[in-house]
Write an enzyme that holds these catalytic residues in place. Structure first.
Site, PDB file in Angstrom:
ATOM      1  N   GLU A   1     -11.745  -3.543  -2.847  1.00 40.34           N
ATOM      2  CA  GLU A   1     -10.752  -2.592  -3.346  1.00 40.34           C
ATOM      3  C   GLU A   1     -10.546  -2.796  -4.841  1.00 40.34           C
ATOM      4  O   GLU A   1      -9.993  -3.819  -5.253  1.00 40.34           O
ATOM      5  CB  GLU A   1      -9.428  -2.798  -2.610  1.00 40.34           C
ATOM      6  CG  GLU A   1      -9.554  -2.733  -1.114  1.00 40.34           C
ATOM      7  CD  GLU A   1      -8.419  -3.488  -0.408  1.00 40.34           C
ATOM      8  OE1 GLU A   1      -7.248  -3.334  -0.782  1.00 40.34           O
ATOM      9  OE2 GLU A   1      -8.727  -4.273   0.507  1.00 40.34           O
TER      10      GLU A   1
ATOM     11  N   HIS B   1       0.805  -1.228   0.000  1.00 41.74           N
ATOM     12  CA  HIS B   1       0.000   0.000   0.000  1.00 41.74           C
ATOM     13  C   HIS B   1       0.842   1.285   0.000  1.00 41.74           C
ATOM     14  O   HIS B   1       0.549   2.242   0.720  1.00 41.74           O
ATOM     15  CB  HIS B   1      -0.929   0.023   1.214  1.00 41.74           C
ATOM     16  CG  HIS B   1      -2.032  -1.003   1.164  1.00 41.74           C
ATOM     17  ND1 HIS B   1      -2.513  -1.548  -0.002  1.00 41.74           N
ATOM     18  CD2 HIS B   1      -2.767  -1.581   2.171  1.00 41.74           C
ATOM     19  CE1 HIS B   1      -3.495  -2.404   0.283  1.00 41.74           C
ATOM     20  NE2 HIS B   1      -3.661  -2.451   1.574  1.00 41.74           N
TER      21      HIS B   1
ATOM     22  N   HIS C   1      -9.690   2.472   0.180  1.00 42.38           N
ATOM     23  CA  HIS C   1      -9.624   1.356   1.129  1.00 42.38           C
ATOM     24  C   HIS C   1     -10.734   1.437   2.187  1.00 42.38           C
ATOM     25  O   HIS C   1     -10.498   1.161   3.367  1.00 42.38           O
ATOM     26  CB  HIS C   1      -8.237   1.348   1.782  1.00 42.38           C
ATOM     27  CG  HIS C   1      -7.765   0.000   2.192  1.00 42.38           C
ATOM     28  ND1 HIS C   1      -8.131  -0.600   3.376  1.00 42.38           N
ATOM     29  CD2 HIS C   1      -6.957  -0.886   1.574  1.00 42.38           C
ATOM     30  CE1 HIS C   1      -7.553  -1.785   3.465  1.00 42.38           C
ATOM     31  NE2 HIS C   1      -6.839  -1.988   2.377  1.00 42.38           N
TER      32      HIS C   1
HETATM   33  C1  BGC Z   1      -4.676  -6.222   1.972  1.00 43.94           C
HETATM   34  C2  BGC Z   1      -4.325  -7.032   3.188  1.00 43.94           C
HETATM   35  C3  BGC Z   1      -3.764  -6.117   4.251  1.00 43.94           C
HETATM   36  C4  BGC Z   1      -4.746  -5.018   4.537  1.00 43.94           C
HETATM   37  C5  BGC Z   1      -4.194  -4.018   5.517  1.00 43.94           C
HETATM   38  C6  BGC Z   1      -5.655  -5.162   2.359  1.00 43.94           C
HETATM   39  O1  BGC Z   1      -5.940  -4.360   1.267  1.00 43.94           O
HETATM   40  O2  BGC Z   1      -5.221  -7.029   0.943  1.00 43.94           O
HETATM   41  O3  BGC Z   1      -3.409  -8.050   2.853  1.00 43.94           O
HETATM   42  O4  BGC Z   1      -3.465  -6.832   5.407  1.00 43.94           O
HETATM   43  O5  BGC Z   1      -5.094  -4.345   3.364  1.00 43.94           O
HETATM   44  O6  BGC Z   1      -5.202  -3.240   6.048  1.00 43.94           O
END
Ligand code: BGC
Length: 346
Positions: free
Chosen positions: A307, A101, A175
């Site tokens: 997402e 991310h 998110h």
């Molecule tokens: C991911 C997860 C991650 C999470 C963190 C998600 O978008 O797919 O693997 O642990 O975000 O908040």
């Protein structure tokens, strides 16, 4: 008018409110974060249906990526490494052994500028901009970003735009985590979900794609017809729930990717996107230590994120759809969240 209020808190992060047709959305300029989405249930009572924190300043300590825009690269880049135009780039590792991310200093931590606000009888719009300088977070190129949120009738449209002066990987998403009961239901197990995908990207043990696309049919990942999220969630022992990228056919066209329905409230959510993938993540590591905006503790599986995205680690997977933005190109992508109610549920 959408209202722009300077928070009185020390952080002084601007927040914006969009309002249309009984739906109210609040957004913070830090990370273009959706703080709340209030919409009516089948009885006409409004609740906030996304996970958020009661105090905007508390987002500094959030590591769930609540409601924010994630980038420059949403999801994982294997060992934080990629080669672009003959040069090897090493990004910070924040989800060992991978980069997740955009790293700890990703776009979700930046204060975006409120560039434009428009309000008419049937649309309420805010545009945020941010210039991510060359080298920020380890990524190449001065990246000019623009994210707009537009509420019209019962649809919240997110439009992402970007241009760069050096080639850079790019994968933007929002998110937000949804619990359509407004968190009256402690988990999303009884939410009904359909994902318009027949395949997913297979993962290896450290959560990285193997490069193979596998059919969902006959597996716990099969949401090709509407059914409760909790039906097979316990089969996903290693991930403690869903954390998978579904393959959307016809990328490039805005299309219905996922549908969610919560029987108690009757609330529905439809997600449309032009991206090639959608990650289903069911808050598998939430541990009941965070009190949300609704005044309840957020526990395991309390909400789910849908997402819209490019596939994870595409920069290291030559067969996956490309994610490199080059000088002279303009990236543009749209995701819609459409809210509704279904009166006949119980
Ligand atoms: C991911 C997860 C991650 C999470 C963190 C998600 O978008 O797919 O693997 O642990 O975000 O908040």
């Amino acid at each position: 008018m959408p209202t722009l209020t300077k928070s009185l808190l020390a952080t002084a992060i601007p927040t914006v409110t969009l309002q249309q047709a009984g739906i109210t959305v609040t957004i913070a300029a830090r990370g273009c974060t959706l703080l709340s989405i209030r919409c009516p249930d089948k009885f006409g009572s409004s609740q906030n249906i996304i996970a958020g924190l009661p105090d905007p300043a508390a987002y500094e300590a959030d590591d769930y990526y609540l409601g924010c825009v994630v980038g420059r690269y949403a999801n994982r880049i294997g060992e934080g490494r990629f080669v672009l135009e003959g040069k090897t780039y090493q990004l910070p590792i924040n989800n060992a052994p991978h980069h997740l991310h955009g790293g700890e200093e990703g776009l979700h931590t930046k204060i975006w500028a409120v560039k434009e606000q428009v309000e008419t009888a049937d649309r309420s719009l805010v545009v945020f901009e941010y210039l991510s300088p060359d080298g920020e977070g380890g990524y190449p190129g001065n990246l000019q970003l623009r994210v707009s949120y537009e509420l019209s009738n019962n649809r919240l449209r997110i439009t992402y735009e970007a241009s760069t002066d050096k080639a850079t990987p790019l994968n933007l998403t929002n998110h937000s985590y949804f619990n359509l009961s407004g968190f009256a239901e402690p988990t999303i197990h009884r939410h009904l979900l359909r994902i318009h995908a027949n395949r997913y990207t297979e993962k290896g043990p450290s959560n990285l794609p193997t490069g193979k696309l596998l059919p969902v049919q006959g597996t716990p990942l099969d949401f090709s017809s509407l059914h409760p999220v909790g039906d097979h969630i316990d089969a996903l022992v290693e991930d403690r729930g869903y954390d998978h990228n579904y393959v959307l056919e016809n990328a490039g066209e805005l299309q219905l990717a996922a549908e969610l329905l919560e029987p108690g409230s009757g609330r529905t959510l439809k997600v449309y996107t032009d991206r090639p993938g959608i990650q289903l993540y069911t808050a598998n590591w939430w541990d009941g230590t965070v009190t949300g905006e609704q005044g309840v503790l957020y526990g395991k599986h309390a909400a789910l994120a849908l997402e819209t995205q490019a596939w994870p680690d595409s920069v290291n997977q030559p067969a996956f759809p490309g994610t490199i933005l080059r000088p002279g190109e303009t990236f543009r992508s749209v995701t819609d969240f459409e809210f509704g109610v279904c009166p006949d549920t119980h």
